[in-house]
Motif scaffolding. Sequence first.
Motif, PDB file in Angstrom:
ATOM      1  N   ALA A   1      33.361 -69.504 -95.113  1.00 50.47           N
ATOM      2  CA  ALA A   1      32.979 -69.556 -93.697  1.00 50.47           C
ATOM      3  C   ALA A   1      31.533 -69.168 -93.481  1.00 50.47           C
ATOM      4  O   ALA A   1      30.957 -68.365 -94.220  1.00 50.47           O
ATOM      5  CB  ALA A   1      33.887 -68.633 -92.887  1.00 50.47           C
ATOM      6  N   HIS A   2      30.987 -69.744 -92.438  1.00 55.04           N
ATOM      7  CA  HIS A   2      29.683 -69.360 -91.920  1.00 55.04           C
ATOM      8  C   HIS A   2      29.906 -68.273 -90.870  1.00 55.04           C
ATOM      9  O   HIS A   2      30.814 -68.373 -90.047  1.00 55.04           O
ATOM     10  CB  HIS A   2      29.006 -70.588 -91.308  1.00 55.04           C
ATOM     11  CG  HIS A   2      27.766 -70.283 -90.517  1.00 55.04           C
ATOM     12  ND1 HIS A   2      27.789 -70.094 -89.144  1.00 55.04           N
ATOM     13  CD2 HIS A   2      26.477 -70.133 -90.907  1.00 55.04           C
ATOM     14  CE1 HIS A   2      26.549 -69.858 -88.731  1.00 55.04           C
ATOM     15  NE2 HIS A   2      25.752 -69.870 -89.773  1.00 55.04           N
TER      16      HIS A   2
ATOM     17  N   ASP B   1      27.684 -70.116 -95.492  1.00 50.41           N
ATOM     18  CA  ASP B   1      28.903 -70.198 -96.286  1.00 50.41           C
ATOM     19  C   ASP B   1      28.593 -69.836 -97.739  1.00 50.41           C
ATOM     20  O   ASP B   1      27.606 -70.313 -98.316  1.00 50.41           O
ATOM     21  CB  ASP B   1      29.453 -71.629 -96.198  1.00 50.41           C
ATOM     22  CG  ASP B   1      30.756 -71.820 -96.952  1.00 50.41           C
ATOM     23  OD1 ASP B   1      31.484 -70.825 -97.096  1.00 50.41           O
ATOM     24  OD2 ASP B   1      31.038 -72.948 -97.382  1.00 50.41           O
TER      25      ASP B   1
ATOM     26  N   ILE C   1      32.933 -66.797 -86.530  1.00 52.87           N
ATOM     27  CA  ILE C   1      33.354 -66.938 -87.923  1.00 52.87           C
ATOM     28  C   ILE C   1      33.936 -68.331 -88.087  1.00 52.87           C
ATOM     29  O   ILE C   1      34.883 -68.707 -87.382  1.00 52.87           O
ATOM     30  CB  ILE C   1      34.404 -65.879 -88.321  1.00 52.87           C
ATOM     31  CG1 ILE C   1      33.799 -64.471 -88.226  1.00 52.87           C
ATOM     32  CG2 ILE C   1      34.912 -66.132 -89.747  1.00 52.87           C
ATOM     33  CD1 ILE C   1      34.763 -63.347 -88.555  1.00 52.87           C
ATOM     34  N   ASP C   2      33.319 -69.101 -88.969  1.00 52.07           N
ATOM     35  CA  ASP C   2      33.749 -70.482 -89.209  1.00 52.07           C
ATOM     36  C   ASP C   2      33.742 -71.293 -87.913  1.00 52.07           C
ATOM     37  O   ASP C   2      34.643 -72.090 -87.665  1.00 52.07           O
ATOM     38  CB  ASP C   2      35.138 -70.498 -89.848  1.00 52.07           C
ATOM     39  CG  ASP C   2      35.397 -71.778 -90.638  1.00 52.07           C
ATOM     40  OD1 ASP C   2      34.419 -72.491 -90.948  1.00 52.07           O
ATOM     41  OD2 ASP C   2      36.565 -72.057 -90.937  1.00 52.07           O
TER      42      ASP C   2
ATOM     43  N   LYS D   1      38.292 -65.808 -95.607  1.00 54.97           N
ATOM     44  CA  LYS D   1      37.063 -66.552 -95.327  1.00 54.97           C
ATOM     45  C   LYS D   1      35.829 -65.694 -95.596  1.00 54.97           C
ATOM     46  O   LYS D   1      34.773 -66.201 -95.988  1.00 54.97           O
ATOM     47  CB  LYS D   1      37.051 -67.013 -93.871  1.00 54.97           C
ATOM     48  CG  LYS D   1      38.054 -68.114 -93.549  1.00 54.97           C
ATOM     49  CD  LYS D   1      37.983 -68.498 -92.084  1.00 54.97           C
ATOM     50  CE  LYS D   1      38.977 -69.618 -91.748  1.00 54.97           C
ATOM     51  NZ  LYS D   1      38.974 -69.933 -90.310  1.00 54.97           N
TER      52      LYS D   1
END
Length: 366
Positions: A2-3, A28, A62-63, A153
Motif C-alpha cells: 500500500a501507498h 508502495d 492507506i491504499d 498492507k
Amino acid sequence: MAHVSVRKIVKQYETYQAVHGIDLEIADKEFVVLVGPSGCGKSTTLRMIAGLEEISSGEIHIDGQVVNDMPPRDRDIAMVFQNYALYPHMTVFDNMAFGLKLRHFAKADIKERVDRAAKILDIVPLLARKPKALSGGQRQRVAMGRAIVRNPKVFLFDEPLSNLDAKLRVQMRTEIKKVHQIVPTTTVYVTHDQIEAMTLADRVVVMNAGRIEQVGPPQELYHNPANRFVAGFIGSPGMNFLPVTVVAHGEGLGVRLTDGTVLAIPAARVARYAPYKDRNMVLGLRPEHLTDVADAGRDGFVPLMAIVDVVEPMGMETLIHFFIGDAPVIARCDPATTAQPGQPLPLVVNMNHMHLMQADESGAVV
C-alpha cells in the motif's frame, strides 16, 4: 502492499500541539524511517497512522482510502512495539498464530504462514518454546513474526530495538533489513537513533518539535542537509559548527574563524558564497573532513593547527577533540596518530565539503 499518504495532520493535546500539520507520501514497498529527538512527534505520528491516536485535523490515506475514522483492526496494518508484548503462557507458535486464530483462518493456512515467517526469521527451532526461554533478540524476532504472518498492507515499527544491547541492535538492524528485502511491505519505522535511520531507510524523515525538517535518502541528508538541525542530528559524531565571517581572501573568498585564522573557500564555491561576503555565518564541517592525513596543497585542502584537548582511540580511527575559540571541534584522524593532550597537532581541512549556514534561528544551509 500500500501507498500511505499523510496530509496536513495535526495532533493537539489541549494547550500543547505535538504535530504541526505535516505532509508525507510513502510509496508502495518503501521503507521510511521517522527520526528525531524525544518529543519531536515521531511516535505520535506513527500512532495516528496506526489509529491508536485520534488526529486533530488532516487526513491519513492507506491504499487510497481515508482511514481517519477507521479502527486499527480494520486498517490492515501490523505494529511491532518497543516491548515485545508476547503472551507468556503461549508458545512461540501460538503467539505468532494468535491473531490469525482470532480472524478464524484455517489451521492449515495458519501453520503455513507461521512456518514461512519462522524460516524467514530463523526461529524454526524456537516454535515450541515459551517467551521466558528466549533472549531479547529472539523475542523481538517473534514479535516481528507475529506481524509478518498477518501479511498486512503496512508494517509499523515503534522503536523496536530500544531494549536490546548495542551488539544485538546491530544484528537486529541487519535482520530487519533482510526481512524487508524478502517481504517488501510498505514500512514506517520510528527511532531516535540516527544510525538505525541511516542503515535501514530508503528515505529518512527528520522531525523536530512536531515538524518535518527534511525528507530524503540517507546519503542525501548526510551530504546535503537542509539546515543546521539536520546537519547536527545526522552523523556520528555530529557535524562541527564554527562561527565565521565570510571575507575577501586573495583573489577569492575565505571564512575567518574566531581565532583569526582564515580558511580559503574553494574556487568552485566562490560565486555561490559571494552574496554573503562580510556577513557572520556558521561553518559546518564533518569530523572526517578534518584529518591529519597529509593532503595540504591539493585544491580545497587547507592547513589548520589544533591544540589537542582529548584523544579518543576507536580502533579503526582516533577522534581528536580541540577548541577553536569557544567552539568544540572533533577531527577524525589516523589510528596511528601520536597526538597528545595539550600538544599542537597539524590538521588538514577539506573545504570541498564545507557547509555554510545562516547564523539565525533557521540555520538554513546556503
